[in-house]
Design an enzyme around this catalytic site. Structure first.
Site: not given
Length: 251
Positions: A241, A144, A105
């Protein structure tokens, strides 16, 4: 072999929105999450047949990563190397007989870019770490990554130029990594496919209108490219999201 990465934006909230339904339906061999947003003991996931590995941030309710894998790894490492203090639970490396799996991340540089210097230092340390792994065996790097690499990877490239996640510095670090012997699996397979994103703002109607960014990736050592079957972005899966990304590879 099937692998999934998903920024769940809080695993406890995502579980209430159908996470486990998707998890069992997709039946991945390895399932990576980012932004778990919890501490040890705050959730008990019953994932029969999976080994669970969690990296928690010191700060409560912030960041964090986890990997769920059917096959027990040879070794597990947290962080991106001894030379970079990492207190935010942002990286987990699992070693398997044929490859390394790195779940990340990436730090956000913030809207005012106040964290951009930290972000770039992170990127440089991470590149060295990945290259060191790659010298031993191929790497599957996912998560991500908080950057839209090319203009095709976000809806409104011109108006976002220089914004967090689309600065020349962040994009340049991604380019540098790819040029060092790695491929963006989705863009390798679909070089011209636009309007496919993995993150959308929570602002009204943004996701419905598909005003998004592709910032979640599977990055592979280039020598794995002939084993690549597909990279699929599950845009219609809700609960966060971000949406999940799936990699299929003949390992």
């Amino acid at each position: 072999m099937k692998l999934v990465t998903w920024n769940v934006n809080g695993i406890r909230a995502c579980v209430k929105k159908g996470f486990l339904d998707f998890f069992h339906e997709i039946d991945a061999d390895i399932f990576c999450i980012q932004e778990s947003k919890l501490q040890e003991g705050q959730i008990q996931l019953d994932l029969e047949g999976y080994h669970q590995f969690w990296n928690y941030a010191e700060r409560k309710g912030y960041s964090g990563t986890a990997v769920f894998t059917k096959q027990k790894p040879l070794s597990v490492k947290y962080g991106i190397g001894e030379d970079f203090e990492e207190l935010e639970g942002r990286a987990i490396t699992l070693e398997f007989p044929e490859f390394y799996l790195l779940n990340v991340y990436t730090p956000n540089s913030k809207r005012d870019l106040s964290r951009l210097p930290y972000r770039i230092e992170w990127e440089k340390q991470l590149k060295m770490y990945i290259q060191a792994l790659d010298e031993k065996k191929p790497v599957i790097y996912c998560g991500d990554l908080n950057v839209a690499h090319q203009e095709i990877d976000l809806k409104n490239a011109r108006s976002n130029l220089g914004n967090s996640g689309f600065t020349m510095e962040e994009r340049g670090e991604m380019t540098s990594l790819l040029e060092a012997g790695f491929i963006d699996s989705f863009r390798y397979l679909y070089p011209d496919r636009g309007d496919v994103y993995t993150w959308w703002s929570y602002m009204a109607k943004v996701r419905e209108r598909n005003i998004g960014w592709r910032i979640d990736y599977f990055i592979l050592s280039e020598r794995l490219k002939d084993l690549l079957v597909d990279t699929e972005i599950h845009c219609n899966v809700l609960g966060s999201d971000h949406c999940p990304v799936m990699l299929e590879i003949n390992m």
